[in-house]
Design a protein around this motif. Sequence first.
Motif, PDB file in Angstrom:
ATOM      1  N   MET A 102      11.912  16.648  -5.145  1.00  0.00           N
ATOM      2  CA  MET A 102      11.475  17.546  -5.957  1.00  0.00           C
ATOM      3  C   MET A 102      10.042  18.148  -5.339  1.00  0.00           C
ATOM      4  N   GLY A 103      10.027  17.909  -4.047  1.00  0.00           N
ATOM      5  CA  GLY A 103       9.045  18.611  -3.387  1.00  0.00           C
ATOM      6  C   GLY A 103       7.547  17.902  -3.036  1.00  0.00           C
ATOM      7  N   HIS A 104       7.759  16.779  -3.404  1.00  0.00           N
ATOM      8  CA  HIS A 104       6.367  15.990  -3.282  1.00  0.00           C
ATOM      9  C   HIS A 104       6.736  14.816  -2.208  1.00  0.00           C
ATOM     10  N   HIS A 105       6.057  14.821  -0.978  1.00  0.00           N
ATOM     11  CA  HIS A 105       6.219  13.856   0.069  1.00  0.00           C
ATOM     12  C   HIS A 105       5.124  13.062   0.357  1.00  0.00           C
ATOM     13  N   GLU A 106       3.993  13.124  -0.394  1.00  0.00           N
ATOM     14  CA  GLU A 106       2.883  12.542  -0.166  1.00  0.00           C
ATOM     15  C   GLU A 106       2.816  11.172  -0.686  1.00  0.00           C
ATOM     16  N   VAL A 107       2.035  10.184  -0.081  1.00  0.00           N
ATOM     17  CA  VAL A 107       1.951   9.020  -0.837  1.00  0.00           C
ATOM     18  C   VAL A 107       0.778   8.895  -1.621  1.00  0.00           C
ATOM     19  N   SER A 108       0.738   8.777  -2.934  1.00  0.00           N
ATOM     20  CA  SER A 108      -0.261   9.180  -3.706  1.00  0.00           C
ATOM     21  C   SER A 108      -1.327   7.952  -3.975  1.00  0.00           C
ATOM     22  N   TYR A 109      -0.811   6.684  -4.246  1.00  0.00           N
ATOM     23  CA  TYR A 109      -1.291   5.456  -4.067  1.00  0.00           C
ATOM     24  C   TYR A 109      -0.387   4.441  -3.267  1.00  0.00           C
ATOM     25  N   ILE A 110      -1.319   3.366  -3.131  1.00  0.00           N
ATOM     26  CA  ILE A 110      -0.554   2.132  -2.400  1.00  0.00           C
ATOM     27  C   ILE A 110      -1.043   0.944  -3.357  1.00  0.00           C
ATOM     28  N   LEU A 111       0.091   0.452  -3.710  1.00  0.00           N
ATOM     29  CA  LEU A 111      -0.125  -1.019  -4.528  1.00  0.00           C
ATOM     30  C   LEU A 111       0.011  -1.979  -3.687  1.00  0.00           C
ATOM     31  N   ILE A 112      -0.842  -3.019  -3.746  1.00  0.00           N
ATOM     32  CA  ILE A 112      -0.901  -4.166  -2.693  1.00  0.00           C
ATOM     33  C   ILE A 112      -1.019  -5.599  -3.543  1.00  0.00           C
ATOM     34  N   GLY A 113       0.022  -6.259  -2.978  1.00  0.00           N
ATOM     35  CA  GLY A 113       0.082  -7.547  -3.437  1.00  0.00           C
ATOM     36  C   GLY A 113      -0.691  -8.582  -2.596  1.00  0.00           C
ATOM     37  N   VAL A 114      -1.314  -9.690  -3.057  1.00  0.00           N
ATOM     38  CA  VAL A 114      -2.027 -10.477  -2.119  1.00  0.00           C
ATOM     39  C   VAL A 114      -1.534 -11.829  -2.174  1.00  0.00           C
ATOM     40  N   GLU A 115      -1.869 -12.467  -0.881  1.00  0.00           N
ATOM     41  CA  GLU A 115      -1.435 -13.849  -0.668  1.00  0.00           C
ATOM     42  C   GLU A 115      -2.052 -14.667  -1.282  1.00  0.00           C
ATOM     43  N   ASP A 116      -1.391 -16.056  -1.700  1.00  0.00           N
ATOM     44  CA  ASP A 116      -1.906 -16.937  -2.791  1.00  0.00           C
ATOM     45  C   ASP A 116      -3.235 -17.431  -2.347  1.00  0.00           C
ATOM     46  N   ASP A 117      -3.653 -17.903  -1.041  1.00  0.00           N
ATOM     47  CA  ASP A 117      -4.564 -18.477  -0.556  1.00  0.00           C
ATOM     48  C   ASP A 117      -5.793 -17.744  -0.528  1.00  0.00           C
ATOM     49  N   VAL A 118      -5.789 -16.452  -0.812  1.00  0.00           N
ATOM     50  CA  VAL A 118      -6.931 -15.461  -0.863  1.00  0.00           C
ATOM     51  C   VAL A 118      -7.320 -14.845  -1.938  1.00  0.00           C
ATOM     52  N   SER A 119      -8.535 -14.162  -2.048  1.00  0.00           N
ATOM     53  CA  SER A 119      -8.866 -13.578  -3.362  1.00  0.00           C
ATOM     54  C   SER A 119      -8.653 -12.109  -3.184  1.00  0.00           C
ATOM     55  N   ALA A 120      -8.360 -11.452  -4.303  1.00  0.00           N
ATOM     56  CA  ALA A 120      -7.960 -10.069  -4.323  1.00  0.00           C
ATOM     57  C   ALA A 120      -9.343  -9.364  -3.905  1.00  0.00           C
ATOM     58  N   THR A 174      -4.283   2.390 -19.999  1.00  0.00           N
ATOM     59  CA  THR A 174      -4.377   1.559 -18.673  1.00  0.00           C
ATOM     60  C   THR A 174      -3.193   0.460 -18.439  1.00  0.00           C
ATOM     61  N   ASN A 175      -2.132   0.592 -19.508  1.00  0.00           N
ATOM     62  CA  ASN A 175      -1.112  -0.150 -19.411  1.00  0.00           C
ATOM     63  C   ASN A 175      -0.287  -0.385 -17.943  1.00  0.00           C
ATOM     64  N   TYR A 176      -0.042   0.802 -17.316  1.00  0.00           N
ATOM     65  CA  TYR A 176       0.668   0.817 -16.173  1.00  0.00           C
ATOM     66  C   TYR A 176      -0.085  -0.107 -15.158  1.00  0.00           C
ATOM     67  N   ILE A 177      -1.377   0.115 -15.226  1.00  0.00           N
ATOM     68  CA  ILE A 177      -2.385  -0.689 -14.088  1.00  0.00           C
ATOM     69  C   ILE A 177      -2.361  -1.977 -14.385  1.00  0.00           C
ATOM     70  N   ARG A 178      -2.425  -2.522 -15.698  1.00  0.00           N
ATOM     71  CA  ARG A 178      -2.892  -3.937 -16.186  1.00  0.00           C
ATOM     72  C   ARG A 178      -1.512  -4.711 -16.023  1.00  0.00           C
ATOM     73  N   THR A 179      -0.346  -4.048 -16.140  1.00  0.00           N
ATOM     74  CA  THR A 179       0.713  -4.724 -16.175  1.00  0.00           C
ATOM     75  C   THR A 179       1.488  -4.743 -14.818  1.00  0.00           C
ATOM     76  N   SER A 180       0.947  -4.075 -13.817  1.00  0.00           N
ATOM     77  CA  SER A 180       1.514  -3.907 -12.391  1.00  0.00           C
ATOM     78  C   SER A 180       1.374  -5.093 -11.884  1.00  0.00           C
ATOM     79  N   PRO A 181       2.263  -5.778 -10.764  1.00  0.00           N
ATOM     80  CA  PRO A 181       2.337  -6.701 -10.087  1.00  0.00           C
ATOM     81  C   PRO A 181       1.030  -6.573  -8.966  1.00  0.00           C
ATOM     82  N   ALA A 182       0.885  -5.427  -8.599  1.00  0.00           N
ATOM     83  CA  ALA A 182      -0.137  -5.136  -7.475  1.00  0.00           C
ATOM     84  C   ALA A 182      -1.805  -5.753  -8.138  1.00  0.00           C
ATOM     85  N   GLU A 183      -2.485  -6.201  -7.288  1.00  0.00           N
ATOM     86  CA  GLU A 183      -3.673  -6.853  -7.510  1.00  0.00           C
ATOM     87  C   GLU A 183      -4.788  -5.805  -6.727  1.00  0.00           C
TER      88      GLU A 183
END
Length: 382
Positions: free
Chosen positions: A202-220, A59-68
């Motif tokens: 490499m033949g992959h045109h799809e979006v697999s996941y979307i990472l989202i950052g959250v504004e400071d004044d609102v909860s994830a 789970t390292n990639y998920i836990r260290t990602s800047p995305a919330e």
Amino acid sequence: MNAVRTLTRPPTADAVPVGRRMLFAERRRATLTILGVACALLLVLVLRGIFAGAIEQVTNYIRTSPAEIFVSQAGVRTMHMSASALPTDSVAEVAAVPGVAWAEPIGFATGSVAGPDGRQLSYVIGYDTTTGRGGPSTLETGRQPGPGEAVLDRQAADQLGIKVDDLVTVLGTPLRIVGLSSGGTNIANTTVFVSAEQFQRMGHHEVSYILIGVEDDVSAGTVAGRVQDALPGATVQTREEFADSETRVVTDMSADLLRLMSTIGLLIALAVIALGLMTATLSQIRDYAVLKALGATTLRLAGTVAVQVVVTVALAAAAATVLALGLGVLLPLLSSSVPVSVTAPAVAQTAGGALLAGLIAALWPLRRIASIDAATAFRETR
């Protein structure tokens, strides 16, 4: 009269730490008992620590990602052993949701990477190298990848004999390694990072996941609910939920092996602990008989034994924890694919189980003394 009352009062009524004194009356035996229990506890802690360390790696990639917040295809709640595809316009829809600071798409595919020393299963992640949000959390050496280039985890590079500027084949495409990252290799696979443009080549045109950052004044959690409303056909999770989902699927996949290892380790540990503490009680059975002959109640004798068990397990647990933490530092130096993560809950659960087993085993020999009168107990010690 006072003198008479003092003489007739049972000596065991005094507040004397009999249990502790009896435990250390023979220091060599006490030391061996504590070390034996500590070794048994160490076995359990190391087994649990290896599994916990493996989960942290997965789970390292998920836990260290800047995305919330993470968005994936409907029904897809993990990255491990999963495939996700989202409509390309989903990124714009997410970016327009109130409270979203940024939305970053990544591509995700499973392949392998080969080197002079072998081949390893790999996750391939295509990301926007201008922001770097979907890329490696730590770039130890080199730079971000461009067309025809890739970043490989250092641990995998060392295992496969790959160096910076070497050519490797990923998803059937030759790529030049221009950087080494960290934290992307676990017991199952490693991670290769390429640019979003290269991922499409490499033949992959799809979006697999979307990472989202959250504004400071609102909860994830609040923003995640809004994103879910905007994309009802997608799966929306906070970082914690995504990591928990990943942990569960990895745990379920290895449940049989984990259960077998834990059961064997626990049975060995409990057997050693029970045998050691029962032997300690049996070696002092005459002393307990004398105490009963002098007026000690069965409850007082049980309390004396219980004190010895508690002190023994506490000292053994402390020693086992220190040794396990030491192995947690040493083992990754010998083999970086074998991390050991010792947690406070694991120590508490292991020590609690040892205490319960120890109390049952240590108190069991007292049943014979408890069933006879003081005079008989005294005669049996002669």
